[in-house]
Design a protein around this motif. Sequence first.
Motif, PDB file in Angstrom:
ATOM      1  N   UNK A   1      -9.696   7.788   1.194  1.00 57.35           N
ATOM      2  CA  UNK A   1      -9.970   7.543  -0.228  1.00 57.35           C
ATOM      3  C   UNK A   1      -8.821   6.792  -0.882  1.00 57.35           C
ATOM      4  N   UNK A   2      -7.586   7.119  -0.504  1.00 54.56           N
ATOM      5  CA  UNK A   2      -6.424   6.404  -1.047  1.00 54.56           C
ATOM      6  C   UNK A   2      -6.479   4.930  -0.637  1.00 54.56           C
ATOM      7  N   UNK A   3      -6.811   4.685   0.627  1.00 54.68           N
ATOM      8  CA  UNK A   3      -6.906   3.311   1.116  1.00 54.68           C
ATOM      9  C   UNK A   3      -7.997   2.547   0.365  1.00 54.68           C
TER      10      UNK A   3
ATOM     11  N   UNK B   1      -8.244  -2.331  -5.810  1.00 56.83           N
ATOM     12  CA  UNK B   1      -7.284  -3.080  -6.629  1.00 56.83           C
ATOM     13  C   UNK B   1      -7.198  -4.522  -6.133  1.00 56.83           C
ATOM     14  N   UNK B   2      -7.082  -4.688  -4.818  1.00 55.72           N
ATOM     15  CA  UNK B   2      -7.036  -6.038  -4.245  1.00 55.72           C
ATOM     16  C   UNK B   2      -8.381  -6.738  -4.439  1.00 55.72           C
ATOM     17  N   UNK B   3      -9.462  -6.022  -4.217  1.00 53.67           N
ATOM     18  CA  UNK B   3     -10.796  -6.603  -4.365  1.00 53.67           C
ATOM     19  C   UNK B   3     -11.101  -7.046  -5.785  1.00 53.67           C
ATOM     20  N   UNK B   4     -10.525  -6.354  -6.765  1.00 50.43           N
ATOM     21  CA  UNK B   4     -10.721  -6.714  -8.171  1.00 50.43           C
ATOM     22  C   UNK B   4     -10.333  -8.173  -8.394  1.00 50.43           C
TER      23      UNK B   4
ATOM     24  N   UNK C   1       0.795  -1.226   0.000  1.00 49.47           N
ATOM     25  CA  UNK C   1       0.000   0.000   0.000  1.00 49.47           C
ATOM     26  C   UNK C   1       0.828   1.277   0.000  1.00 49.47           C
ATOM     27  N   UNK C   2       1.930   1.325   0.718  1.00 47.13           N
ATOM     28  CA  UNK C   2       2.630   2.608   0.911  1.00 47.13           C
ATOM     29  C   UNK C   2       3.084   3.231  -0.410  1.00 47.13           C
ATOM     30  N   UNK C   3       3.608   2.440  -1.335  1.00 47.87           N
ATOM     31  CA  UNK C   3       4.024   2.989  -2.625  1.00 47.87           C
ATOM     32  C   UNK C   3       2.844   3.509  -3.428  1.00 47.87           C
ATOM     33  N   UNK C   4       1.746   2.751  -3.423  1.00 48.36           N
ATOM     34  CA  UNK C   4       0.532   3.195  -4.115  1.00 48.36           C
ATOM     35  C   UNK C   4       0.010   4.481  -3.478  1.00 48.36           C
ATOM     36  N   UNK C   5      -0.010   4.518  -2.165  1.00 48.88           N
ATOM     37  CA  UNK C   5      -0.503   5.701  -1.445  1.00 48.88           C
ATOM     38  C   UNK C   5       0.279   6.942  -1.858  1.00 48.88           C
ATOM     39  N   UNK C   6       1.602   6.824  -1.890  1.00 50.50           N
ATOM     40  CA  UNK C   6       2.430   7.969  -2.279  1.00 50.50           C
ATOM     41  C   UNK C   6       2.103   8.404  -3.709  1.00 50.50           C
ATOM     42  N   UNK C   7       1.895   7.449  -4.608  1.00 49.87           N
ATOM     43  CA  UNK C   7       1.591   7.776  -5.998  1.00 49.87           C
ATOM     44  C   UNK C   7       0.215   8.429  -6.133  1.00 49.87           C
ATOM     45  N   UNK C   8      -0.805   7.816  -5.587  1.00 49.05           N
ATOM     46  CA  UNK C   8      -2.180   8.304  -5.782  1.00 49.05           C
ATOM     47  C   UNK C   8      -2.406   9.649  -5.083  1.00 49.05           C
TER      48      UNK C   8
END
Length: 177
Positions: free
Chosen positions: A51-53, A59-62, A27-34
Amino acid sequence: MNSIPSIDGPVLETERLVLRPPTGDDYSGFRALIMSDRGRFIGGPLEDEGRAWRAFASIIGHWHIRGYGTFAIADPDSDTVFGLCGHWHPGGWPALELGWSLFDGHEGNGFATEAALAVRDYSFVEMQVDCLYSYINADNHSSIAVARRVGGILDESAEVPGEGVLAWRHDRPATLA
């Protein structure tokens, strides 16, 4: 964040990368990007942690809903994740998408192209899809370059999921026929 068991899904390997289903640990890398300005190309930037979470949870739920999804792009030696690449097809989306995003500091090394080629080939060979699309903001020149490198063709007649978005169609390469 607590370690979360991996999603039951394929693991793809390239010369320099491992592509695996993401976990909460990624999550941390995605969080920084989004939450950054670069996040504007993937539905951001989001200024709210919640909202980021939720975006990452989708993505995981997909994977759980569709049985396929976006892979974490990881270093094979350290399992450090530096981007995402894979399938995206939420409800109401025009077609199965092949997308990619690299976290800050990992651009310009060919990782997005290498990952996208692996996922593209997996899609045609293992999933037996007929065609993929990459929906890219017209201002995202780096992503457009990746789409071209993986054989994408601009499809101006395709439905797109938003204003200012271009559809890059990926047909089965002759080498995979």
